[in-house]
Design a protein around this motif. Structure first.
Motif, mmCIF file in Angstrom:
data_model
loop_
_atom_site.group_PDB
_atom_site.id
_atom_site.type_symbol
_atom_site.label_atom_id
_atom_site.label_comp_id
_atom_site.label_asym_id
_atom_site.label_seq_id
_atom_site.Cartn_x
_atom_site.Cartn_y
_atom_site.Cartn_z
ATOM 1 N N ALA A 53 0.831 -1.205 0.000
ATOM 2 C CA ALA A 53 0.000 0.000 0.000
ATOM 3 C C ALA A 53 0.865 1.255 0.000
ATOM 4 N N THR A 54 1.960 1.222 0.759
ATOM 5 C CA THR A 54 2.885 2.353 0.783
ATOM 6 C C THR A 54 3.514 2.562 -0.592
ATOM 7 N N GLY A 55 3.880 1.482 -1.251
ATOM 8 C CA GLY A 55 4.451 1.585 -2.596
ATOM 9 C C GLY A 55 3.466 2.158 -3.587
ATOM 10 N N LEU A 56 2.208 1.780 -3.477
ATOM 11 C CA LEU A 56 1.187 2.336 -4.369
ATOM 12 C C LEU A 56 1.031 3.827 -4.146
ATOM 13 N N ILE A 57 1.021 4.243 -2.893
ATOM 14 C CA ILE A 57 0.858 5.666 -2.578
ATOM 15 C C ILE A 57 2.069 6.455 -3.055
ATOM 16 N N GLN A 58 3.270 5.941 -2.797
ATOM 17 C CA GLN A 58 4.481 6.647 -3.211
ATOM 18 C C GLN A 58 4.606 6.712 -4.729
ATOM 19 N N GLY A 59 4.057 5.728 -5.418
ATOM 20 C CA GLY A 59 4.111 5.731 -6.873
ATOM 21 C C GLY A 59 3.293 6.842 -7.497
ATOM 22 N N THR A 60 2.337 7.386 -6.763
ATOM 23 C CA THR A 60 1.512 8.473 -7.291
ATOM 24 C C THR A 60 2.113 9.834 -7.017
#
Length: 84
Positions: A53-60
């Motif tokens: 979830a953190t990776g998804l958020i940081q990817g944006t």
């Protein structure tokens, strides 16, 4: 002028083809990345789900330059002026 027109048309066609190929590769890469995140988000391990979830958020988030990254960690140095 015919040779110049032919040259420019060929260049334009080649660049268009290269751009289309890059767009296809970027789309395929995004699909693969989405599948990886989906698999990680469905993991039974809570920590792995949280990291996904953190990776998804940081990817944006927009990409930052080197100075901005170092400034966040307190390691940013001011540029020295070359003027005297």
């Amino acid at each position: 002028m015919g040779w110049l027109e032919g040259l420019l048309t060929g260049y334009n066609d080649t660049m268009g083809q290269i751009r289309r190929e890059h767009a296809i590769k970027a789309e395929q890469s995004a699909q693969r990345e989405g599948k990886v995140y989906e698999a990680l988000l469905n993991s039974p391990d809570h920590e792995i789900r949280a990291m996904a979830a953190t990776g998804l958020i940081q990817g944006t988030q927009p990409k930052r330059g080197r100075a901005a990254c170092r400034a966040g960690s307190g390691r940013c140095r001011a540029r020295r002026s070359t003027r005297r």
